[in-house]
Design an enzyme around this catalytic site. Structure first.
Site, PDB file in Angstrom:
ATOM      1  CG  ASP A 213      50.068  21.086  -2.805  1.00 44.28           C
ATOM      2  OD1 ASP A 213      49.430  20.646  -1.839  1.00 44.28           O
ATOM      3  OD2 ASP A 213      50.099  22.294  -3.116  1.00 44.28           O
TER       4      ASP A 213
ATOM      5  CG  ASP B  51      51.317  25.407  12.440  1.00 49.02           C
ATOM      6  OD1 ASP B  51      52.307  25.871  11.843  1.00 49.02           O
ATOM      7  OD2 ASP B  51      51.351  24.325  13.044  1.00 49.02           O
TER       8      ASP B  51
HETATM    9  P1  ITT Z   1      54.758  29.875   7.943  1.00 49.47           P
HETATM   10  O1  ITT Z   1      54.890  29.225   9.294  1.00 49.47           O
HETATM   11  O2  ITT Z   1      55.670  31.024   7.756  1.00 49.47           O
HETATM   12  O3  ITT Z   1      53.327  30.166   7.579  1.00 49.47           O
HETATM   13  P2  ITT Z   1      55.590  27.262   7.075  1.00 49.47           P
HETATM   14  O4  ITT Z   1      55.953  26.642   5.762  1.00 49.47           O
HETATM   15  O5  ITT Z   1      56.567  27.096   8.216  1.00 49.47           O
HETATM   16  O6  ITT Z   1      55.267  28.804   6.841  1.00 49.47           O
HETATM   17  P3  ITT Z   1      53.730  25.689   8.545  1.00 49.47           P
HETATM   18  O7  ITT Z   1      54.549  25.804   9.773  1.00 49.47           O
HETATM   19  O8  ITT Z   1      52.246  25.840   8.650  1.00 49.47           O
HETATM   20  O9  ITT Z   1      54.187  26.747   7.453  1.00 49.47           O
HETATM   21  O10 ITT Z   1      54.142  24.332   7.878  1.00 49.47           O
HETATM   22  C1  ITT Z   1      53.300  23.724   7.059  1.00 49.47           C
HETATM   23  C2  ITT Z   1      54.050  22.760   6.174  1.00 49.47           C
HETATM   24  O11 ITT Z   1      53.102  21.743   5.830  1.00 49.47           O
HETATM   25  C3  ITT Z   1      54.442  23.466   4.887  1.00 49.47           C
HETATM   26  O12 ITT Z   1      55.781  23.907   4.911  1.00 49.47           O
HETATM   27  C4  ITT Z   1      54.199  22.369   3.863  1.00 49.47           C
HETATM   28  O13 ITT Z   1      55.330  21.525   3.806  1.00 49.47           O
HETATM   29  C5  ITT Z   1      53.046  21.584   4.458  1.00 49.47           C
HETATM   30  N1  ITT Z   1      51.756  22.099   3.972  1.00 49.47           N
HETATM   31  C6  ITT Z   1      50.848  22.857   4.619  1.00 49.47           C
HETATM   32  N2  ITT Z   1      49.820  23.178   3.810  1.00 49.47           N
HETATM   33  C7  ITT Z   1      50.098  22.591   2.629  1.00 49.47           C
HETATM   34  C8  ITT Z   1      49.445  22.562   1.396  1.00 49.47           C
HETATM   35  O14 ITT Z   1      48.319  23.214   1.186  1.00 49.47           O
HETATM   36  N3  ITT Z   1      50.017  21.871   0.410  1.00 49.47           N
HETATM   37  C9  ITT Z   1      51.167  21.217   0.594  1.00 49.47           C
HETATM   38  N4  ITT Z   1      51.868  21.207   1.713  1.00 49.47           N
HETATM   39  C10 ITT Z   1      51.339  21.895   2.738  1.00 49.47           C
END
Ligand code: ITT
Length: 198
Positions: A157, A71
């Site tokens: 990003d 997460d």
């Molecule tokens: P999963 O739960 O299926 O892995 P998700 O998109 O719902 O996918 P998260 O709950 O971890 O993933 O949400 C993280 C959000 O934060 C993601 O949708 C992006 O908008 C942002 N995020 C996380 N890491 C990032 C990165 O490396 N670069 C840009 N945005 C990021």
């Protein structure tokens, strides 16, 4: 070795694939390969809670294998560390990356946020085939740009400028992220621990 990744985010998956290439003989699988797999709602209070929810949901249908759930999110100082665990759904339950970015910039404008400092954070939970839980974390500090720039990457990003840089992550690209990102830091710790345990 086979590792199952508990993500439905294509941008994250690409980064996992790039970074974990250095593990010899690693075969990556992803939850979407499982017919009818339904992720559970991410209703935890912390990044760790949500990473565990993802990893445990996959473990329930793929017991006894290596599993990784993660997460991550963006914390903006001037927004009281929001969107944080709500990063994926900041602009609504089915929000696209560009809608989330637009909402972030709008909230910062409406609230006259002067302090644009921010950080990406990531918590990764790995279950070993024996059922042991490993937890790794990473962070990347930076600033929120006033306008989006760059086509590479995903999520926030295009508006995140890492500390010491003048370009956004979406301009710096995957080569930069696999060296420096919050995800890269957590994965490097995982790779190190894995090497020590095999
Ligand atoms: P999963 O739960 O299926 O892995 P998700 O998109 O719902 O996918 P998260 O709950 O971890 O993933 O949400 C993280 C959000 O934060 C993601 O949708 C992006 O908008 C942002 N995020 C996380 N890491 C990032 C990165 O490396 N670069 C840009 N945005 C990021």
């Amino acid at each position: 070795m086979e590792l199952w990744i508990a993500t439905g985010n294509a941008g994250k998956l690409k980064e996992f694939q790039l970074q974990l290439k250095e593990i010899a003989d690693l075969k990556l699988h992803v939850q979407s390969e499982i017919p009818g797999f339904t992720p559970r709602p991410e209703d935890g209070q912390t990044f760790l809670d949500n990473a565990r929810i993802k990893a445990r949901t996959l473990k329930a249908v793929r017991p006894g294998v290596w599993i990784l759930g993660e997460d991550a999110g963006l914390e903006v100082t001037g927004l009281g560390h929001f969107p944080g665990i709500h990063s994926a759904r900041y602009a609504g339950p089915k929000a696209s990356d560009s809608e989330n970015v637009a909402k972030l910039l709008k909230m910062m404008q409406i609230r006259h946020v002067a302090d644009r400092s921010a950080r990406f954070v990531c918590t990764t939970v790995v279950f070993t085939p024996a059922g042991e839980e490993w937890v790794f974390t990473g962070e990347l500090k930076g600033q929120i740009a006033k306008v989006p720039s760059g086509q590479l990457g995903f999520g926030y990003d295009p508006v995140f400028i890492p500390e010491g840089e003048t370009k956004t992550l979406a301009e710096l690209g995957p080569g930069y992220k696999i060296q420096h990102s919050h995800r890269a830091q957590a994965l490097k710790q995982f790779i190190q621990k894995l090497r020590g345990s095999l």
